[in-house]
Design a protein around this motif. Structure first.
Motif, PDB file in Angstrom:
ATOM      1  N   ALA A   1       0.807  -1.217   0.000  1.00 22.05           N
ATOM      2  CA  ALA A   1       0.000   0.000   0.000  1.00 22.05           C
ATOM      3  C   ALA A   1       0.843   1.270   0.000  1.00 22.05           C
ATOM      4  O   ALA A   1       0.364   2.334  -0.392  1.00 22.05           O
ATOM      5  CB  ALA A   1      -0.939  -0.003   1.208  1.00 22.05           C
ATOM      6  N   GLY A   2       2.103   1.172   0.438  1.00 19.19           N
ATOM      7  CA  GLY A   2       2.960   2.354   0.460  1.00 19.19           C
ATOM      8  C   GLY A   2       3.566   2.716  -0.877  1.00 19.19           C
ATOM      9  O   GLY A   2       4.297   3.711  -0.972  1.00 19.19           O
ATOM     10  N   ARG A   3       3.268   1.958  -1.936  1.00 15.66           N
ATOM     11  CA  ARG A   3       3.877   2.239  -3.238  1.00 15.66           C
ATOM     12  C   ARG A   3       3.576   3.658  -3.727  1.00 15.66           C
ATOM     13  O   ARG A   3       4.492   4.352  -4.204  1.00 15.66           O
ATOM     14  CB  ARG A   3       3.413   1.195  -4.259  1.00 15.66           C
ATOM     15  N   PRO A   4       2.343   4.156  -3.665  1.00 13.81           N
ATOM     16  CA  PRO A   4       2.120   5.538  -4.115  1.00 13.81           C
ATOM     17  C   PRO A   4       2.913   6.564  -3.303  1.00 13.81           C
ATOM     18  O   PRO A   4       3.345   7.577  -3.853  1.00 13.81           O
ATOM     19  CB  PRO A   4       0.605   5.726  -3.936  1.00 13.81           C
ATOM     20  N   THR A   5       3.105   6.312  -2.006  1.00 18.75           N
ATOM     21  CA  THR A   5       3.910   7.225  -1.199  1.00 18.75           C
ATOM     22  C   THR A   5       5.337   7.245  -1.705  1.00 18.75           C
ATOM     23  O   THR A   5       5.956   8.307  -1.853  1.00 18.75           O
ATOM     24  CB  THR A   5       3.874   6.802   0.278  1.00 18.75           C
ATOM     25  N   TYR A   6       5.878   6.074  -2.002  1.00 20.50           N
ATOM     26  CA  TYR A   6       7.232   5.993  -2.535  1.00 20.50           C
ATOM     27  C   TYR A   6       7.325   6.663  -3.905  1.00 20.50           C
ATOM     28  O   TYR A   6       8.321   7.317  -4.223  1.00 20.50           O
ATOM     29  CB  TYR A   6       7.662   4.525  -2.625  1.00 20.50           C
ATOM     30  N   ASN A   7       6.285   6.519  -4.713  1.00 23.45           N
ATOM     31  CA  ASN A   7       6.274   7.144  -6.031  1.00 23.45           C
ATOM     32  C   ASN A   7       6.015   8.650  -5.974  1.00 23.45           C
ATOM     33  O   ASN A   7       6.141   9.342  -6.978  1.00 23.45           O
ATOM     34  CB  ASN A   7       5.208   6.508  -6.922  1.00 23.45           C
ATOM     35  N   GLY A   8       5.622   9.142  -4.800  1.00 23.41           N
ATOM     36  CA  GLY A   8       5.398  10.576  -4.653  1.00 23.41           C
ATOM     37  C   GLY A   8       4.169  11.092  -5.353  1.00 23.41           C
ATOM     38  O   GLY A   8       4.130  12.236  -5.803  1.00 23.41           O
TER      39      GLY A   8
END
Length: 730
Positions: A387-394
């Motif tokens: 679920a943290g992928r969008p956070t990592y992608n900014g």
């Protein structure tokens, strides 16, 4: 007030109180003896001598319609000039094609053009009384007109002040009446189109006008108060309007999609026995997402389901499709066309359940889920990454997901930690399931006993996948190799896979030379089938340096060949929990990972025990009854163990991971996710950008933090401390 008795040019026609404006105009038209009609709304004004100028143009051109500019004034005194629908003269079918273009919001108010009276009279005559709205009449006149001319000047002064006297609910009800008026004329448009040598512009015009009034109703409904929306939402669940509302939102009012999600009826799983399943992805390739989809297709076919695979882009490897499944590619040139095609596909295929694998890789999936819902099909969204992928992608994809996930009947995620994340965000129809084994894992067999340790010989390390730096951090492999060399380990590291947007084999070789390990690191390019199997079987340890991953198929594949795994920790991966065939070290610490590999190679008995544990873990990965799991999923009766309640420890780990990914946030090297294109210009208020890292992290985590402390109030001090630390770091 004019003296109607003495002014011969004026006639007063009275109608009963409450007569709709459309009927008032019909009554006026019935009394007209002049060849031209110019409609003026109460409170509006025309310039001095406008009628004379427009009459001269109509007579000189012989046009059925005469256009002009309009100046619109709002309540604040601001004004805006709207040009005539077309400045160029139009003839034949070009009249309706230009005045009512396809997939565009069109202005159909009667006061926007001067009509030849007989043309307008014939259009009214085609409609029974009473008529509550005459926009469709105007469209009929556009369709019947053979010529159009215009002036550049703004001849009409339009005031919007009168509309302010309508309550929001009255305005919404008036918009619903316009929808009904349009629907009542559909048969007339179709009948006229049948007798036309070029019917498409007329049918397109009707569709554009119809979607325009639905989009207006959506906009007015969204503007209602929450209490009013609860009272007035039944129309969004009316089967007569449900799909049309989706098409109108996609084409003209994308900001109303969350409204459709929130107030439409969510399709529940298990309402009826599912026999027809539609699997969808962007494009079918040999990648991980496609691999999961293809294995699901095989499992479902073997279980007796009818399986269709739909792709949204060209370039699929159709030879990968299992026998018995049908593959379809959406071909529409606009999003509205593709969504309509999607609905048609669901209806013709009598689809019961859609499994959408694009949820984390597309921004347009909500429209397709809503369209499927309108046909009676339930959509299951499948997320292949943490679920943290969008956070990592900014990016803001987590917000889009949280706002639109109500369009899904169910959400399937990667792990129990992902379940906790979404439940803390208020999404409760969520479960995790193990991904099915890849064909490689199922078909290659594999050793049944462990490997022998690499004693008194060079150790062979291997990594395979795509050479992507953004998530897989393949340059860290070079750093691990440099650290191993410093430790005196005799090894070779083979990096297997195709070049990617942000990294390639040549660059890896350059980095290896710079770090002094050119003779230790070999980037071989892609390998497949027996060649890849030979590389794996001649290796001793699989090394993984990913910073964020979904379900990396390479891990169980490596373990199936008896390889121990040394990797940076990915704590959300269920596969590595209680898996003694895996060594994990802290993220982005190549020295620690190299030390763990060196220690393993120095202890033959430990190495061989880990090899046996890897084989056992791979065997477990293939032991699930996936046919039963999918049956339970589609019937809505998955065991509760796959949808656990979030715990305090889950909340702590999620916060730590999101902080980590926000601090390491980096956009992908190319735009893999496109923004919704509406097909019509819209004004968006520019949102102020957070200026510091701490502010960016706070914006992403604040909604989650509120949800978390609501669920677990004892976390409030912890959440407050995290926020203060983030802001200090900025």
């Amino acid at each position: 007030m004019p003296d109607f008795a003495s002014e011969r040019r004026l006639r007063l026609i009275t109608q009963p109180a409450g007569t709709p404006a459309a009927e008032l105009r019909r009554a006026g038209l019935d009394a007209v003896t002049a060849p031209l009609v110019f409609a003026i709304e109460p409170g509006d004004e025309v310039l001095r001598e406008s009628a004379e100028r427009l009459q001269r143009l109509a007579e000189a051109s012989g046009a059925d319609l005469v256009g002009f500019g309009v100046t619109e004034h709002d309540d604040s005194g601001r004004s805006a000039r709207v040009a005539a629908p077309s400045r160029a003269p139009l003839h034949g079918v070009d009249v309706v094609r230009c005045l009512a273009p396809r997939d565009t919001a069109i202005a159909l108010e009667p006061w926007r053009v001067v009509f030849r009276a007989e043309l307008l009279r014939q259009s009214y005559a085609a409609v029974p009384t009473p008529l509550v709205d005459d926009r469709a009449i105007v469209l009929l006149a556009y369709a019947a007109a053979t010529s159009y001319a215009s002036v550049d000047t703004a001849e009409y002064q339009r005031s919007t002040r009168l509309e302010a006297f309508d309550t929001p609910v009255e305005g919404f009800h008036r918009a619903l009446e316009r929808i009904g008026a349009f629907r009542s004329l559909e048969s007339e448009f179709r009948a006229r189109a049948r007798f036309s040598v070029n019917p498409e512009p007329m049918l397109d015009a009707y569709q554009s006008g119809y979607l325009t009034v639905i989009a207006e109703a959506l906009t007015r409904f969204t503007a209602l108060s929450p209490e009013q929306r609860v009272q007035e939402h039944a129309w969004l669940r009316d089967p007569a309007y449900e799909l049309d509302a989706v098409l109108a939102a996609v084409t003209l009012a994308p900001e109303s999609l969350p409204t459709l999600v929130a107030y439409g009826e969510r399709r529940e799983l298990g309402r009826a026995g599912a026999r027809s399943v539609l699997l969808t992805t962007n494009v079918l390739t040999t990648g991980g997402v496609s691999g999961v989809l293809l294995t699901q297709a095989r499992v479902l076919l073997e279980a007796g389901y009818r399986v269709t695979i739909a792709t949204h882009r060209a370039g699929s490897a159709e030879n990968l499709v299992p026998e018995g499944a049908t593959i379809v590619q959406l071909t529409g040139t606009s999003r509205k066309q593709r969504v309509a095609q999607w609905a048609q596909l669901c209806r013709r295929g009598e689809v019961d359940v859609v499994i959408d694998h694009r949820i984390l890789y597309s921004r347009d999936w909500p429209a397709f889920a809503l369209a499927a819902r309108a046909t009676g099909a339930a959509t299951i969204g499948w997320i292949h990454n943490f679920a943290g992928r969008p956070t990592y992608n900014g990016n803001d994809l987590q917000t889009l997901l949280a706002t639109h996930l109500g369009a899904l009947a169910h959400l399937v995620v990667l792990s129990p930690l992902d379940v906790a994340f979404w439940k803390l965000r208020g999404i409760h129809h969520v479960s995790y399931l193990p991904n099915p084994p890849s064909p490689f894992l199922l078909n290659t067999g594999g050793p049944t006993t462990g490997r022998s340790a690499p004693v008194r010989r060079r150790a062979e390390l291997v990594w395979w996948g795509r050479l992507e730096e953004h998530t897989k951090k393949v340059t860290q492999l070079v750093e691990v190799a440099a650290a191993l060399q410093r430790l005196g380990v005799d090894f070779r590291l083979r990096i297997v896979g195709p070049d990617w947007a942000d990294m390639n084999a040549e660059r890896l070789h350059e980095l290896a030379a710079q770090r002094g390990v050119a003779n230790r690191v070999v980037a071989t390019g892609p390998q497949h089938g027996a060649d890849l199997l030979d590389v794996i079987d001649s290796s001793d340890v699989f090394v993984n340096t990913s910073i964020i991953e979904g379900y990396p198929l390479t891990l169980p594949e490596a373990q199936s060949r008896g390889l121990p795994i040394a990797m940076y920790d990915l704590p959300w991966l269920s596969l590595i929990h209680d898996n003694p065939g895996v060594i994990t070290t802290p993220q982005q610490d190549p020295d620690a990972l190299a030390s763990a590999i060196a220690d393993l190679l120095a202890d033959p008995s430990r190495y061989e025990a880990m090899s046996r544990a890897s084989i056992a873990a791979a065997t477990h990965a293939t032991s699930y009854d996936f046919a039963q799991l999918y049956e339970q999923l589609m019937q809505g009766d998955l065991p509760q163990e796959y949808s656990p309640a979030p715990s305090l420890e889950d909340g702590r780990r999620i916060l730590e991971l999101l902080v980590f990914f926000a601090e390491h946030s980096t956009p992908p090297p190319r735009a893999t996710v496109g923004r919704i294109s509406t097909g019509a210009p819209t004004r968006r208020r520019r949102r102020s950008r957070p200026r510091t890292l701490g502010e960016r992290i706070e914006r992403k985590l604040t909604p989650l933090g509120h949800r978390l402390v609501d669920t677990a109030p004892w976390l409030r001090p912890v959440a407050g401390n995290v926020k203060r630390v983030l802001l200090r770091r900025s």
